[in-house]
Design a protein around this motif. Structure first.
Motif, PDB file in Angstrom:
ATOM      1  N   SER A   1       0.827  -1.207   0.000  1.00  0.00           N
ATOM      2  CA  SER A   1       0.000   0.000   0.000  1.00  0.00           C
ATOM      3  C   SER A   1       0.860   1.256   0.000  1.00  0.00           C
ATOM      4  CB  SER A   1      -0.927   0.015   1.222  1.00  0.00           C
ATOM      5  OG  SER A   1      -0.188   0.276   2.409  1.00  0.00           O
TER       6      SER A   1
ATOM      7  N   ASP B   1       0.420   3.774   1.909  1.00  0.00           N
ATOM      8  CA  ASP B   1       0.669   4.126   3.309  1.00  0.00           C
ATOM      9  C   ASP B   1       1.902   3.408   3.847  1.00  0.00           C
ATOM     10  OD1 ASP B   1      -0.177   5.270   5.984  1.00  0.00           O
ATOM     11  OD2 ASP B   1      -0.327   3.135   6.438  1.00  0.00           O
ATOM     12  N   GLN B   2       2.025   2.122   3.528  1.00  0.00           N
ATOM     13  CA  GLN B   2       3.196   1.362   3.973  1.00  0.00           C
ATOM     14  C   GLN B   2       4.473   1.907   3.350  1.00  0.00           C
ATOM     15  OE1 GLN B   2       1.933  -2.565   2.822  1.00  0.00           O
ATOM     16  NE2 GLN B   2       1.082  -3.036   4.840  1.00  0.00           N
TER      17      GLN B   2
ATOM     18  N   GLU C   1       5.028   4.999   2.480  1.00  0.00           N
ATOM     19  CA  GLU C   1       5.328   6.262   3.154  1.00  0.00           C
ATOM     20  C   GLU C   1       5.915   6.031   4.540  1.00  0.00           C
ATOM     21  OE1 GLU C   1       1.569   8.190   3.053  1.00  0.00           O
ATOM     22  OE2 GLU C   1       1.682   8.647   0.889  1.00  0.00           O
ATOM     23  N   ARG C   2       5.384   5.057   5.269  1.00  0.00           N
ATOM     24  CA  ARG C   2       5.891   4.776   6.616  1.00  0.00           C
ATOM     25  C   ARG C   2       7.313   4.226   6.567  1.00  0.00           C
ATOM     26  NH1 ARG C   2       1.158   2.498  10.619  1.00  0.00           N
ATOM     27  NH2 ARG C   2      -0.406   4.076  10.156  1.00  0.00           N
TER      28      ARG C   2
END
Length: 204
Positions: free
Chosen positions: A70, A72-73, A75-76
């Protein structure tokens, strides 16, 4: 990405870990066995905490994060500052996020079309997944034949006895495998057993 360290390790342990306190002992066990790279997968509830714990320890091991699926993953992982990420497959949206966050990546592919799509995006090394289920060495040869500019990290169902067949292919940089840090040894926190497995892997 430090491709030399990937090549030198030959086998990249693919690990699902949920307790952040286990991150450093595991990395120490692998280093003691001669493996300098780890792929911590995002398959457990506390996986990102495990990744962060190893990053905060400023350990010498090359820190990769796998099963990234994803934006989000991505970015983290970029914020944590991991050395590289690995995807099981790579959609255009996911590839865009990886490029936007400037995080080194070994993108996952399983077909010629997917491999060409990654070449178009400038990648020189990709993950062939799921290796054994997708046809193993013979399929990898067929995919790599018309694409000599591409290197591979096959992962998925590859046991210790299969590693040499993959490493004998000139296009293979290294092999991902869960057998180095197996579930039983992790559950028992048997770091010595994992070091022994790592030594076996480097001997291959």
């Amino acid at each position: 990405m430090d491709m030399m360290r990937l090549r030198q390790s030959q086998v990249v342990p693919v690990v699902a870990l949920d307790d952040p306190s286990d991150a450093v002992p595991l990395a120490n066990a692998l280093i003691d066995g001669g493996i300098e790279v780890i792929e911590l997968t995002l398959r457990t509830p506390n996986a990102l905490d495990v990744v962060r714990a190893l990053k905060d320890a400023d350990h010498d091991i090359m820190l990769g994060v796998g099963t990234v699926i994803s934006t989000d993953q991505v970015e983290r992982c970029a914020k944590i500052g991991v050395d590289f990420i690995v995807t099981p497959g790579t959609t255009p949206r996911l590839a865009d996020a990886i490029e936007a966050n400037r995080v080194p990546c070994v993108p996952g592919i399983s077909t010629v079309g997917e491999a060409v799509a990654m070449i178009e995006r400038g990648y020189e090394t990709v993950k062939f997944f799921p290796a054994e289920a997708a046809g193993g060495v013979s399929t990898l040869k067929a995919i790599g034949g018309p694409l000599p500019q591409l290197s591979f990290m096959p992962t998925g169902g590859i046991g210790r006895d299969d590693v040499r067949r993959y490493l004998d292919l000139p296009s293979v940089v290294c092999v991902g495998g869960s057998w180095v840090a197996d579930k039983d040894s992790l559950a028992k926190r048997d770091w010595a057993a994992i070091t022994r497995n790592a030594k076996l892997a480097t001997a291959l």
